[in-house]
Structure formats: C-alpha cells, structure tokens
Design a protein around this motif. Structure first.
Motif, PDB file in Angstrom:
ATOM      1  N   LEU A 105       0.840  -1.193   0.000  1.00  0.00           N
ATOM      2  CA  LEU A 105       0.000   0.000   0.000  1.00  0.00           C
ATOM      3  C   LEU A 105       0.876   1.245   0.000  1.00  0.00           C
ATOM      4  O   LEU A 105       1.810   1.357   0.795  1.00  0.00           O
ATOM      5  CB  LEU A 105      -0.915   0.028   1.229  1.00  0.00           C
ATOM      6  CG  LEU A 105      -2.366  -0.432   1.059  1.00  0.00           C
ATOM      7  CD1 LEU A 105      -3.113  -0.284   2.381  1.00  0.00           C
ATOM      8  CD2 LEU A 105      -3.081   0.339  -0.045  1.00  0.00           C
ATOM      9  N   ASP A 106       0.563   2.154  -0.892  1.00  0.00           N
ATOM     10  CA  ASP A 106       1.241   3.444  -0.969  1.00  0.00           C
ATOM     11  C   ASP A 106       0.299   4.479  -0.356  1.00  0.00           C
ATOM     12  O   ASP A 106      -0.790   4.716  -0.874  1.00  0.00           O
ATOM     13  CB  ASP A 106       1.547   3.769  -2.439  1.00  0.00           C
ATOM     14  CG  ASP A 106       2.092   5.169  -2.601  1.00  0.00           C
ATOM     15  OD1 ASP A 106       2.873   5.603  -1.745  1.00  0.00           O
ATOM     16  OD2 ASP A 106       1.727   5.823  -3.592  1.00  0.00           O
ATOM     17  N   ILE A 107       0.715   5.063   0.773  1.00  0.00           N
ATOM     18  CA  ILE A 107      -0.136   6.027   1.490  1.00  0.00           C
ATOM     19  C   ILE A 107       0.650   7.317   1.691  1.00  0.00           C
ATOM     20  O   ILE A 107       1.378   7.465   2.676  1.00  0.00           O
ATOM     21  CB  ILE A 107      -0.564   5.475   2.866  1.00  0.00           C
ATOM     22  CG1 ILE A 107      -0.988   4.007   2.763  1.00  0.00           C
ATOM     23  CG2 ILE A 107      -1.690   6.307   3.464  1.00  0.00           C
ATOM     24  CD1 ILE A 107      -1.186   3.346   4.105  1.00  0.00           C
ATOM     25  N   PRO A 108       0.537   8.276   0.783  1.00  0.00           N
ATOM     26  CA  PRO A 108       1.282   9.528   0.949  1.00  0.00           C
ATOM     27  C   PRO A 108       0.711  10.341   2.118  1.00  0.00           C
ATOM     28  O   PRO A 108      -0.310  11.011   1.985  1.00  0.00           O
ATOM     29  CB  PRO A 108       1.059  10.249  -0.388  1.00  0.00           C
ATOM     30  CG  PRO A 108       0.532   9.199  -1.339  1.00  0.00           C
ATOM     31  CD  PRO A 108      -0.213   8.241  -0.479  1.00  0.00           C
ATOM     32  N   LEU A 109       1.382  10.285   3.266  1.00  0.00           N
ATOM     33  CA  LEU A 109       0.881  10.974   4.457  1.00  0.00           C
ATOM     34  C   LEU A 109       1.225  12.463   4.443  1.00  0.00           C
ATOM     35  O   LEU A 109       0.507  13.271   5.021  1.00  0.00           O
ATOM     36  CB  LEU A 109       1.470  10.323   5.717  1.00  0.00           C
ATOM     37  CG  LEU A 109       1.096   8.846   5.946  1.00  0.00           C
ATOM     38  CD1 LEU A 109       1.785   8.324   7.203  1.00  0.00           C
ATOM     39  CD2 LEU A 109      -0.413   8.673   6.049  1.00  0.00           C
TER      40      LEU A 109
END
Length: 289
Positions: A105-109
């Motif tokens: 999962l890519d989650i740009p925080l």
C-alpha cells in the motif's frame, strides 16, 4: 483530477475535479492489456481511494479491484496513491484476501502534525495516523508500506519537524520518500507569509532520508536467506546478472533485486529467487532452482 484541494498542490487547477471511469471501462482496458502479455497492472490516480464517488455515489475501489482480479493472465495488481482517510476495512480485507493483489500500500501521508495537516487542508494527526498504520499491519502482517513526507511546509517549527522524524523512526516504513516543500504557482500555500528557507527545508529532508536509509538497510538484511517471487525486468550486462522486482517493489520508485542464474531466463517471467545479500535499497540473490 482531484477533489481534495490540498493547499500545496496545483493539480485540481491543472486537471480539474476527479473524474472516474466506469468499472466496466477499466476492466475492458485491463483485459486488452492482459491479452497483450501484461503481467502486472497498477491502479493509480491522484486519490485512488476516492475512485467511483463521482459516478457511483460511494468509493468503489474494492469492487474494481475484485473485478480486475478475475482477469486471466494478470499476475500482480498493485494500488498506488491511497488517501489515509479512505482506507477502510473493506479495502484492507480485499487486499488481504485477493491472491493477485500484492500486499503493498502506498499512502502519501505528507506530514503527521495536526496543525500542519490542517494548513495543508488534510485531515488527521500523529495519533490517528499511528493507529491507521498499526491497524493495517495488524490486518495484513506481510504488507509493504510506502509513504511520502514533505519537509519545510510554511510555518513548520523545529518541534513539528521532530514529531515527523520521530514518527518515521517509530513506524519504520518499508519505503519512504521525502521532498522539500515547493511553492507551486496559484496554490494557497504559496501565499502563506511564513515560508521556510531552502537550507532548513533541505536539512530536514536529508535528516529523514538518512534515517530511512538505515531502516531500509536493516529491513533488507532481515530478508537474507528467504525466497521471494521476482518479475524479471532485464539483464545487466555490466555485472552479468538479471534484475527485477519483488512484490514489495513498485516500478521506478522502489528498489530492485539483482540475481544470478545458471540458465537463460526470459524478460517478463516470474521466478523464485533466494536473497543472499543486500545494499541500502536493493537486494542481491540467485535463482532458486
């Protein structure tokens, strides 16, 4: 396009509002790609988790992914750019249960300080984001998590940056990119009066990336001796070995695995590789005969 309107981002003004394609249209294209020999499909948008809200009245990413998994020929399906607010139990269960979905999962925080996120026109704070990361890892223990951070957003104090750095150290992301804030033309954040000098922004970015290099090297060392599936991408004529990607590596943004083989292999094949060594971001191994 995108409906989120983060104060630092010009995409909504450049590309307009989010416009979803129908599930049927996406599946039709994916079938054509699979028939042409495509083995890995990447589902991507400015905010992939918002997919379908504009035409179905609710997020439909899980439904789309399940339909894509039914297509013969596709081996890996990867999702990029998932917005933290919209990662729900349904999506996590879909990723966990569907074999073709890589556990990634890519989650740009972007940040974790609540005040900075509010100025970015994003939701959440360090506590809520920490709970989200823990929940994802609890639900899918083998998940690979990628994120991105921005340092030097207008008004970012030393204390707020330290909170971000502490969070990165605590959560030990598998993949992490860090960028200095850039004032984009016609964005709200570009008008903020408390801009931060380039030297400070860069020093903060380098601080996080140096720490992440250590984390990445440690995580790669833990993989030594294990066997992983690899999509062969090419042959390196200089070091005389094949290279490819594992399920934990998205193209262009993540590392690679370089491996030797005593027999000729074909580009685009999936093989099993035993990991023998590593460097900061890449793995080294040999074909598992």
């Amino acid at each position: 396009g995108c409906d989120n309107c983060c104060t630092y981002c010009a995409i909504p003004k450049i590309r307009g509002r989010m416009r979803s394609r129908t599930i049927e249209d996406c599946v039709k294209e994916a079938k054509v790609l699979a028939e042409r020999g495509v083995k890995e499909l990447i589902v991507v948008a400015q905010d992939t988790t918002a997919y379908g809200e504009d035409i179905y009245g609710k997020p439909m990413l899980s439904k789309l992914l399940k339909e894509l998994c039914k297509i013969d020929g596709l081996h890996w399906i990867r999702t990029l750019y998932t917005y933290p607010d919209r990662i729900d139990d349904e999506l996590l269960e879909t990723i966990k249960s569907e074999e073709k979905l890589v556990k990634y999962l890519d989650i740009p925080l972007q940040h974790v300080d609540g005040e900075i996120l509010k100025r970015m026109n994003r939701k959440g704070d360090r506590e809520s984001l920490s709970k989200l990361i823990d929940k994802i890892r609890d639900k899918i223990p083998e998940i690979t998590l990628r994120t991105t951070f921005i340092t030097g957003f207008p008004g970012e104090t030393d204390e707020q940056f330290c909170s971000l750095a502490e969070f990165a150290k605590e959560k030990r992301f598998d993949r992490l990119g860090c960028f200095t804030y850039s004032a984009e033309e016609d964005t709200i954040a570009a008008t903020f009066k408390d801009q931060i000098d380039e030297q400070t922004k860069t020093a903060r970015m380098e601080n996080i990336m140096e720490m992440q290099m250590t984390i990445s090297a440690e995580k790669n060392e833990e993989k030594q001796g294990s066997v992983t599936e690899v999509l062969i991408e090419g042959w390196d004529d200089y070091i005389k070995c094949y290279f490819g990607r594992t399920p934990a590596d998205a193209p262009e943004v993540d590392g690679k695995i370089f491996f030797i083989s005593t027999k000729p292999l074909k580009i685009g094949e999936f093989v099993k590789v035993r990991i023998n060594d590593c460097i900061e971001y890449d793995l080294l191994g040999e074909l598992e005969e």
